[in-house]
Design an enzyme around this catalytic site. Structure first.
Site, mmCIF file in Angstrom:
data_model
loop_
_atom_site.group_PDB
_atom_site.id
_atom_site.type_symbol
_atom_site.label_atom_id
_atom_site.label_comp_id
_atom_site.label_asym_id
_atom_site.label_seq_id
_atom_site.Cartn_x
_atom_site.Cartn_y
_atom_site.Cartn_z
ATOM 1 C CG ASN A 5 30.851 43.517 42.892
ATOM 2 O OD1 ASN A 5 30.540 42.369 42.594
ATOM 3 N ND2 ASN A 5 31.030 44.454 41.994
ATOM 4 C CG HIS A 10 34.353 37.867 41.914
ATOM 5 N ND1 HIS A 10 34.892 37.461 40.721
ATOM 6 C CD2 HIS A 10 34.599 39.187 42.011
ATOM 7 C CE1 HIS A 10 35.459 38.489 40.132
ATOM 8 N NE2 HIS A 10 35.297 39.562 40.892
ATOM 9 C CG HIS A 62 29.435 44.742 36.074
ATOM 10 N ND1 HIS A 62 30.770 44.917 35.788
ATOM 11 C CD2 HIS A 62 28.780 45.208 34.977
ATOM 12 C CE1 HIS A 62 30.912 45.461 34.591
ATOM 13 N NE2 HIS A 62 29.719 45.640 34.076
ATOM 14 N NE ARG A 86 32.413 41.927 32.330
ATOM 15 C CZ ARG A 86 33.374 42.811 32.581
ATOM 16 N NH1 ARG A 86 33.653 43.163 33.819
ATOM 17 N NH2 ARG A 86 34.084 43.319 31.617
ATOM 18 N NE ARG A 110 33.452 38.412 31.973
ATOM 19 C CZ ARG A 110 34.529 39.191 31.828
ATOM 20 N NH1 ARG A 110 35.365 39.346 32.823
ATOM 21 N NH2 ARG A 110 34.777 39.790 30.686
ATOM 22 C CD GLU A 145 30.002 47.478 39.658
ATOM 23 O OE1 GLU A 145 30.507 46.663 38.879
ATOM 24 O OE2 GLU A 145 30.442 47.684 40.787
ATOM 25 C CB THR A 188 35.802 47.433 35.310
ATOM 26 O OG1 THR A 188 34.628 46.625 35.343
ATOM 27 C CG2 THR A 188 35.503 48.742 34.623
ATOM 28 C CD GLU A 208 32.513 52.534 42.556
ATOM 29 O OE1 GLU A 208 31.265 52.532 42.560
ATOM 30 O OE2 GLU A 208 33.198 51.509 42.684
ATOM 31 C CG HIS A 237 39.212 47.745 40.118
ATOM 32 N ND1 HIS A 237 38.440 47.033 39.233
ATOM 33 C CD2 HIS A 237 40.461 47.237 40.024
ATOM 34 C CE1 HIS A 237 39.197 46.156 38.604
ATOM 35 N NE2 HIS A 237 40.421 46.255 39.072
HETATM 36 N N1 PXP Z 1 33.185 49.170 41.758
HETATM 37 C C1 PXP Z 1 33.049 49.044 40.417
HETATM 38 C C2 PXP Z 1 32.412 50.169 39.664
HETATM 39 C C3 PXP Z 1 33.472 47.869 39.756
HETATM 40 O O1 PXP Z 1 33.316 47.766 38.417
HETATM 41 C C4 PXP Z 1 34.017 46.827 40.522
HETATM 42 C C5 PXP Z 1 34.456 45.579 39.841
HETATM 43 O O2 PXP Z 1 35.537 45.888 39.034
HETATM 44 C C6 PXP Z 1 34.131 46.985 41.913
HETATM 45 C C7 PXP Z 1 33.711 48.179 42.495
HETATM 46 C C8 PXP Z 1 34.668 45.923 42.804
HETATM 47 O O3 PXP Z 1 35.976 45.616 42.496
HETATM 48 P P1 PXP Z 1 36.713 44.422 43.223
HETATM 49 O O4 PXP Z 1 35.996 43.163 42.850
HETATM 50 O O5 PXP Z 1 38.098 44.488 42.687
HETATM 51 O O6 PXP Z 1 36.632 44.678 44.705
#
Ligand code: PXP
Length: 258
Positions: A6, A9, A42, A44, A48, A69, A100, A150, A213
């Site tokens: 992901n 960030h 994602h 959003r 952001r 996402e 989330t 998931e 997550h």
């Molecule tokens: N999977 C989903 C569906 C998410 O919404 C997120 C972000 O919250 C992640 C994975 C990745 O989470 P993290 O950044 O905590 O690794």
């Protein structure tokens, strides 16, 4: 284990200065070279980090499949239908949250989710639902005919963090988890068992099992012991590690653990 990275960030850093640096397109080949299987982003509602332009640009330029996402807001569903990621993961969204905070409340939103799933399927987009690992959510998800589920691993990650890392002594300690080690250990064991049983139930339905997550280089060692889990999506820990070692190596280190 199928490994989604992901990259939200990285966009957080870019948006902090509103310049095109780091350039998200540069991250795609680094994730691939590090051994990632999928790019996860994602969009959003508050934009952001990932913005509309990124979704289109990443889908067009990524060699790896893209997992978007998304919430079920009509605007976001329209963008997803237009840009056609390989997979859409439907997630709950609350504007004030930092991230989330839990899985979808399918009991409350069943009809709206069903409409979104149908629309996405019409466009040949594979659908995953982000839910908490419990039987009630699985039973609702079962009715929706999705390709993947998931599980939100936030509870597991919080317990692990408070038990085995320095989170407890940090600014971001979790007040409701300031419990004895014995209590945390027992709750962590229960949550792992719950994740394992939930994964088994989903696998038996012929639905793909993913988790995500709060997963990181420490707690992944427990997750990978659950054979029914076929996929992880990891963001924050990898991007944080990449600040020190670079993105390709941060991805490769996680690949090695998986
Ligand atoms: N999977 C989903 C569906 C998410 O919404 C997120 C972000 O919250 C992640 C994975 C990745 O989470 P993290 O950044 O905590 O690794």
């Amino acid at each position: 284990m199928y490994f989604g990275v992901n990259i939200d960030h990285i966009a957080v850093l870019r948006e902090a200065r509103r310049v095109n640096s780091p350039n998200l397109i540069d991250t795609l080949s680094l994730v691939e070279r590090g051994g990632g299987d999928q790019i996860t982003i994602h969009l959003r509602e508050d934009r952001r980090h990932i913005v509309d332009f990124d979704v289109e640009n990443i889908i067009q330029n990524s060699v790896l499949p893209v997992n978007l996402e998304m919430s079920i807001s009509p605007e976001i569903v329209e963008i997803t239908k237009r840009d056609k990621p390989n997979r859409a993961t439907i997630v709950p969204e609350n504007r004030n949250e930092v991230t989330t905070e839990g899985g979808l409340d399918l009991k409350r939103n069943l009809h709206r989710v069903e409409v979104a799933v149908t629309e996405l399927h019409k466009r040949d987009i594979e659908v995953s639902l982000f839910i908490d690992p419990n039987i009630e959510s699985i039973n609702f998800a079962k009715k929706l005919g999705v390709e993947a589920i998931e599980f939100h691993t936030g509870k597991f990650a919080n317990l692990f963090g408070m038990l085995y890392t320095n989170l407890r002594n940090s600014h971001h300690k979790i007040p409701e988890l300031l419990k004895s080690r014995k209590e945390l250990k027992s709750e962590l064991e229960k949550e792992l068992e719950n994740l394992e049983n939930s994964s088994k139930s989903v696998k038996e339905l012929g639905i793909r099992v993913a988790v995500g997550h709060g997963l990181n280089y420490q707690n992944i060692k427990l997750i990978r012991e659950i054979p029914e889990i076929e996929e992880v999506n990891i963001g924050q820990a990898i991007v944080a590690r990449s600040v020190f070692v670079g993105l390709e190596k941060a991805v490769a280190e996680m690949r090695e653990l998986l």
